[in-house]
Design a protein around this motif. Structure first.
Motif, PDB file in Angstrom:
ATOM      1  N   ASN A   5       9.179  -2.422  -8.998  1.00 35.18           N
ATOM      2  CA  ASN A   5       9.502  -3.727  -8.415  1.00 35.18           C
ATOM      3  C   ASN A   5       8.566  -4.102  -7.282  1.00 35.18           C
ATOM      4  OD1 ASN A   5      11.497  -4.142 -10.152  1.00 35.18           O
ATOM      5  ND2 ASN A   5      13.170  -3.613  -8.747  1.00 35.18           N
ATOM      6  N   ILE A   6       8.291  -3.160  -6.416  1.00 37.39           N
ATOM      7  CA  ILE A   6       7.441  -3.475  -5.254  1.00 37.39           C
ATOM      8  C   ILE A   6       6.010  -3.782  -5.727  1.00 37.39           C
ATOM      9  CG2 ILE A   6       6.863  -1.092  -4.537  1.00 37.39           C
ATOM     10  CD1 ILE A   6       7.223  -2.123  -1.628  1.00 37.39           C
ATOM     11  N   VAL A   7       5.559  -3.053  -6.728  1.00 38.62           N
ATOM     12  CA  VAL A   7       4.206  -3.312  -7.243  1.00 38.62           C
ATOM     13  C   VAL A   7       4.155  -4.706  -7.880  1.00 38.62           C
ATOM     14  CG1 VAL A   7       2.476  -2.580  -8.940  1.00 38.62           C
ATOM     15  CG2 VAL A   7       3.624  -0.873  -7.520  1.00 38.62           C
ATOM     16  N   GLU A   8       5.225  -5.054  -8.612  1.00 37.09           N
ATOM     17  CA  GLU A   8       5.265  -6.402  -9.215  1.00 37.09           C
ATOM     18  C   GLU A   8       5.242  -7.487  -8.143  1.00 37.09           C
ATOM     19  OE1 GLU A   8       8.636  -6.649 -11.825  1.00 37.09           O
ATOM     20  OE2 GLU A   8       7.658  -5.331 -13.305  1.00 37.09           O
ATOM     21  N   ARG A   9       6.032  -7.262  -7.073  1.00 35.94           N
ATOM     22  CA  ARG A   9       6.066  -8.277  -6.005  1.00 35.94           C
ATOM     23  C   ARG A   9       4.697  -8.393  -5.326  1.00 35.94           C
ATOM     24  NH1 ARG A   9      11.112  -5.838  -4.901  1.00 35.94           N
ATOM     25  NH2 ARG A   9      10.374  -4.881  -2.995  1.00 35.94           N
ATOM     26  N   ILE A  10       4.036  -7.255  -5.129  1.00 34.93           N
ATOM     27  CA  ILE A  10       2.702  -7.294  -4.511  1.00 34.93           C
ATOM     28  C   ILE A  10       1.744  -8.076  -5.417  1.00 34.93           C
ATOM     29  CG2 ILE A  10       0.682  -5.843  -3.933  1.00 34.93           C
ATOM     30  CD1 ILE A  10       2.684  -3.756  -2.823  1.00 34.93           C
ATOM     31  N   ASN A  11       1.816  -7.819  -6.712  1.00 33.65           N
ATOM     32  CA  ASN A  11       0.902  -8.513  -7.645  1.00 33.65           C
ATOM     33  C   ASN A  11       1.169 -10.017  -7.670  1.00 33.65           C
ATOM     34  OD1 ASN A  11      -0.573  -6.285  -8.330  1.00 33.65           O
ATOM     35  ND2 ASN A  11       0.770  -5.718 -10.027  1.00 33.65           N
ATOM     36  N   THR A  12       2.454 -10.405  -7.613  1.00 31.32           N
ATOM     37  CA  THR A  12       2.787 -11.839  -7.601  1.00 31.32           C
ATOM     38  C   THR A  12       2.260 -12.484  -6.322  1.00 31.32           C
ATOM     39  OG1 THR A  12       4.787 -11.270  -8.787  1.00 31.32           O
ATOM     40  CG2 THR A  12       4.724 -13.470  -7.829  1.00 31.32           C
ATOM     41  N   LEU A  13       2.482 -11.821  -5.196  1.00 31.58           N
ATOM     42  CA  LEU A  13       2.015 -12.371  -3.907  1.00 31.58           C
ATOM     43  C   LEU A  13       0.495 -12.510  -3.888  1.00 31.58           C
ATOM     44  CD1 LEU A  13       4.372 -10.334  -1.594  1.00 31.58           C
ATOM     45  CD2 LEU A  13       4.115 -12.816  -1.463  1.00 31.58           C
ATOM     46  N   LYS A  14      -0.164 -11.515  -4.461  1.00 27.53           N
ATOM     47  CA  LYS A  14      -1.636 -11.544  -4.497  1.00 27.53           C
ATOM     48  C   LYS A  14      -2.132 -12.774  -5.250  1.00 27.53           C
ATOM     49  CE  LYS A  14      -3.249  -7.988  -6.465  1.00 27.53           C
ATOM     50  NZ  LYS A  14      -3.637  -6.735  -7.061  1.00 27.53           N
ATOM     51  N   LYS A  15      -1.474 -13.045  -6.394  1.00 24.95           N
ATOM     52  CA  LYS A  15      -1.884 -14.207  -7.204  1.00 24.95           C
ATOM     53  C   LYS A  15      -1.591 -15.502  -6.460  1.00 24.95           C
ATOM     54  CE  LYS A  15      -1.543 -12.584 -11.882  1.00 24.95           C
ATOM     55  NZ  LYS A  15      -0.384 -11.988 -12.505  1.00 24.95           N
ATOM     56  N   GLU A  16      -0.373 -15.624  -5.926  1.00 24.70           N
ATOM     57  CA  GLU A  16       0.034 -16.851  -5.209  1.00 24.70           C
ATOM     58  C   GLU A  16      -0.917 -17.186  -4.075  1.00 24.70           C
ATOM     59  OE1 GLU A  16       4.794 -16.227  -5.679  1.00 24.70           O
ATOM     60  OE2 GLU A  16       3.992 -16.355  -3.637  1.00 24.70           O
ATOM     61  N   LYS A  17      -1.364 -16.132  -3.372  1.00 25.74           N
ATOM     62  CA  LYS A  17      -2.155 -16.361  -2.151  1.00 25.74           C
ATOM     63  C   LYS A  17      -3.646 -16.145  -2.352  1.00 25.74           C
ATOM     64  CE  LYS A  17       1.680 -15.510   0.889  1.00 25.74           C
ATOM     65  NZ  LYS A  17       2.050 -15.354   2.277  1.00 25.74           N
ATOM     66  N   ASN A  18      -4.075 -15.906  -3.575  1.00 29.60           N
ATOM     67  CA  ASN A  18      -5.476 -15.579  -3.876  1.00 29.60           C
ATOM     68  C   ASN A  18      -5.988 -14.496  -2.922  1.00 29.60           C
ATOM     69  OD1 ASN A  18      -7.991 -15.618  -5.124  1.00 29.60           O
ATOM     70  ND2 ASN A  18      -8.757 -17.306  -3.839  1.00 29.60           N
ATOM     71  N   ALA A  19      -5.270 -13.365  -2.953  1.00 27.29           N
ATOM     72  CA  ALA A  19      -5.616 -12.235  -2.068  1.00 27.29           C
ATOM     73  C   ALA A  19      -6.194 -11.089  -2.878  1.00 27.29           C
ATOM     74  CB  ALA A  19      -4.360 -11.775  -1.330  1.00 27.29           C
ATOM     75  N   ILE A  20      -7.021 -10.293  -2.207  1.00 25.18           N
ATOM     76  CA  ILE A  20      -7.595  -9.110  -2.840  1.00 25.18           C
ATOM     77  C   ILE A  20      -7.264  -7.897  -1.964  1.00 25.18           C
ATOM     78  CG2 ILE A  20      -9.872  -9.411  -1.712  1.00 25.18           C
ATOM     79  CD1 ILE A  20     -11.184  -8.297  -4.205  1.00 25.18           C
ATOM     80  N   GLU A 275       5.276  -0.602   1.090  1.00 23.34           N
ATOM     81  CA  GLU A 275       6.161  -1.554   1.796  1.00 23.34           C
ATOM     82  C   GLU A 275       5.363  -2.362   2.819  1.00 23.34           C
ATOM     83  OE1 GLU A 275       6.809   1.607   1.337  1.00 23.34           O
ATOM     84  OE2 GLU A 275       8.920   1.958   0.922  1.00 23.34           O
ATOM     85  N   LYS A 276       4.447  -1.682   3.521  1.00 24.79           N
ATOM     86  CA  LYS A 276       3.650  -2.384   4.538  1.00 24.79           C
ATOM     87  C   LYS A 276       2.680  -3.375   3.882  1.00 24.79           C
ATOM     88  CE  LYS A 276       3.949   1.227   8.065  1.00 24.79           C
ATOM     89  NZ  LYS A 276       3.198   2.219   8.842  1.00 24.79           N
ATOM     90  N   VAL A 277       2.183  -3.037   2.700  1.00 19.42           N
ATOM     91  CA  VAL A 277       1.270  -3.974   2.000  1.00 19.42           C
ATOM     92  C   VAL A 277       2.055  -5.229   1.598  1.00 19.42           C
ATOM     93  CG1 VAL A 277      -0.142  -4.331  -0.073  1.00 19.42           C
ATOM     94  CG2 VAL A 277      -0.320  -2.181   1.184  1.00 19.42           C
ATOM     95  N   GLU A 278       3.275  -5.033   1.102  1.00 20.07           N
ATOM     96  CA  GLU A 278       4.086  -6.193   0.707  1.00 20.07           C
ATOM     97  C   GLU A 278       4.374  -7.084   1.925  1.00 20.07           C
ATOM     98  OE1 GLU A 278       8.070  -5.447  -0.714  1.00 20.07           O
ATOM     99  OE2 GLU A 278       8.273  -7.512  -1.433  1.00 20.07           O
ATOM    100  N   LYS A 279       4.795  -6.445   3.024  1.00 19.88           N
ATOM    101  CA  LYS A 279       5.128  -7.177   4.260  1.00 19.88           C
ATOM    102  C   LYS A 279       3.898  -7.934   4.761  1.00 19.88           C
ATOM    103  CE  LYS A 279       7.755  -6.312   8.448  1.00 19.88           C
ATOM    104  NZ  LYS A 279       7.248  -5.832   9.702  1.00 19.88           N
ATOM    105  N   CYS A 280       2.754  -7.281   4.655  1.00 21.98           N
ATOM    106  CA  CYS A 280       1.495  -7.874   5.118  1.00 21.98           C
ATOM    107  C   CYS A 280       1.188  -9.153   4.322  1.00 21.98           C
ATOM    108  CB  CYS A 280       0.412  -6.809   4.927  1.00 21.98           C
ATOM    109  SG  CYS A 280      -1.265  -7.361   5.054  1.00 21.98           S
ATOM    110  N   LEU A 281       1.442  -9.101   3.008  1.00 22.19           N
ATOM    111  CA  LEU A 281       1.181 -10.286   2.178  1.00 22.19           C
ATOM    112  C   LEU A 281       2.200 -11.395   2.443  1.00 22.19           C
ATOM    113  CD1 LEU A 281       0.172  -8.462  -1.098  1.00 22.19           C
ATOM    114  CD2 LEU A 281      -1.188 -10.280  -0.031  1.00 22.19           C
ATOM    115  N   VAL A 282       3.443 -11.009   2.708  1.00 18.22           N
ATOM    116  CA  VAL A 282       4.488 -12.014   2.974  1.00 18.22           C
ATOM    117  C   VAL A 282       4.233 -12.689   4.323  1.00 18.22           C
ATOM    118  CG1 VAL A 282       6.958 -12.356   3.434  1.00 18.22           C
ATOM    119  CG2 VAL A 282       6.249 -10.832   1.587  1.00 18.22           C
ATOM    120  N   GLU A 283       4.026 -11.868   5.364  1.00 17.76           N
ATOM    121  CA  GLU A 283       3.946 -12.415   6.734  1.00 17.76           C
ATOM    122  C   GLU A 283       2.516 -12.758   7.153  1.00 17.76           C
ATOM    123  OE1 GLU A 283       5.895  -9.638   9.331  1.00 17.76           O
ATOM    124  OE2 GLU A 283       7.798  -9.801   8.255  1.00 17.76           O
ATOM    125  N   GLU A 284       1.554 -12.379   6.329  1.00 17.23           N
ATOM    126  CA  GLU A 284       0.126 -12.589   6.618  1.00 17.23           C
ATOM    127  C   GLU A 284      -0.255 -12.021   7.981  1.00 17.23           C
ATOM    128  OE1 GLU A 284      -1.486 -16.356   5.497  1.00 17.23           O
ATOM    129  OE2 GLU A 284      -0.339 -16.406   3.637  1.00 17.23           O
TER     130      GLU A 284
END
Ligand code: 13P
Ligand code: SF4
Length: 309
Positions: A5-20, A275-284
């Motif tokens: 689940n966390i990997v899926e959320r990270i991948n979705t956030l990456k696409k939404e925000k055009n992040a690498i 978890e920190k990578v996900e938080k980083c993508l959410v909160e930038e």
């Protein structure tokens, strides 16, 4: 933790925000497996320069994220953690030491390891990494080179140049690579007589001298993947073995990979989690910010390095 689940959320956030997500070869396995690009310091500099992502999430230590920012002034460069992610070696060469050394050696060129802070890079003629240090030093016409902070890398360079290498500071080192001893190499060679011993140029001179090969972390990847041998002792940070296993896995291969020491762990590299990578993508956050003047000056030193053929 549900990893899928966390990997899926990270991948979705990456696409939404055009992040690498860029990650260094010493990152923990969970980070290596989600990174878009893994590499050594030089490869990460090149990737950071080339990317057209809007956000770079940097999984590594402080100086690496700063380098990505220097090469991408107008992009958002984030680190999932900023507490305890400093590379101690990078803090051993503050700008004042370079300024003083320049006064004492006005004709010398300044070549500093990319493992330095942006404020130090701003005073250098060129940066270098462990993959190109001798090439960068030899690219200058001047005979005197101020070189730092790592004096084990300095030793490696001295053996490959006729120039006078002046260490700044004289005792700069990496606490992880400093641990490896000649006894470690002798003992492991007795235990695994068929294994090739690969060490990083941040290792002590006497360890470099008895190793079979000296490589940057990307050099180790190339060697292990292309060699006919299937047993290697890895003389660098322990998660380098994780990187090598993942690369071999992709090729459907397995080889025996033995750490030269099991306690060669770079703690600052281990602060980043999924978890920190996900938080980083959410909160930038945490965003890397640097002074414009420092960026312009440091960029010249990094670009000099990237342009040496
Ligand atoms: P590499 O550039 O070889 O990956 O080395 C970086 C580093 O910090 C080694 O300790
Ligand atoms: Fe810094 Fe050493 Fe860690 Fe590399 S291994 S990041 S030089 S402390």
């Amino acid at each position: 933790m549900d990893i899928t689940n966390i990997v899926e959320r990270i991948n979705t956030l990456k696409k939404e925000k055009n992040a690498i997500i860029l990650a260094h070869n010493y990152q923990p396995e969970e980070i290596q497996r989600i990174a878009d690009f893994m590499g050594d310091s030089l490869e990460l500099c090149i990737k950071a320069k080339e990317t057209d992502a809007d956000i770079i999430v940097f999984c590594g230590v402080d100086f690496m994220a700063e380098t990505a920012k220097i090469l991408n002034k107008d992009k958002k460069v984030l680190m999932p953690e900023i507490i305890n992610t400093e590379c101690p070696m990078a803090h051993q060469l503050p700008p004042e030491i370079i300024e003083n050394a320049k006064k004492q050696h006005p004709n010398a060129k300044v070549v500093i390891y990319v493992n330095t802070l942006a404020s130090a890079k701003a005073l250098a003629d060129a940066t270098c990494t462990s993959a190109n240090a001798d090439k960068i030093v030899n690219s200058f016409e001047e005979n005197e080179i101020l070189f730092g902070p790592d004096q084990n890398l300095g030793y490696y360079v001295k053996k490959r140049t006729d120039k006078k290498i002046i260490g700044i500071p004289e005792d700069g080192h990496c606490y992880v690579h400093k641990k490896f001893t000649v006894d470690d190499v002798v003992n492991i060679k007795k235990q695994y007589p068929n294994a090739e011993v690969l060490v990083h140029p941040e290792c002590n001179p006497e360890v470099q001298d008895i190793a079979d090969y000296i490589y940057s972390t990307s050099g180790m990847v190339k060697h292990v993947l292309s060699s006919d041998n299937d047993e290697f002792v890895i003389g660098t940070e322990c998660d380098m073995i994780t990187r090598l296993k993942i690369e071999l896995e992709k090729l459907g291969k397995t080889k025996k990979l033995i750490p030269l020491r099991k306690d060669a762990i770079c703690e600052p590299m281990k602060q980043i989690t999924l978890e920190k990578v996900e938080k980083c993508l959410v909160e930038e956050k945490y965003e890397i910010t640097l002074d414009d003047e420092i960026i312009e000056k440091a960029k010249k030193a990094i670009e000099y390095m990237l342009n040496v053929k």
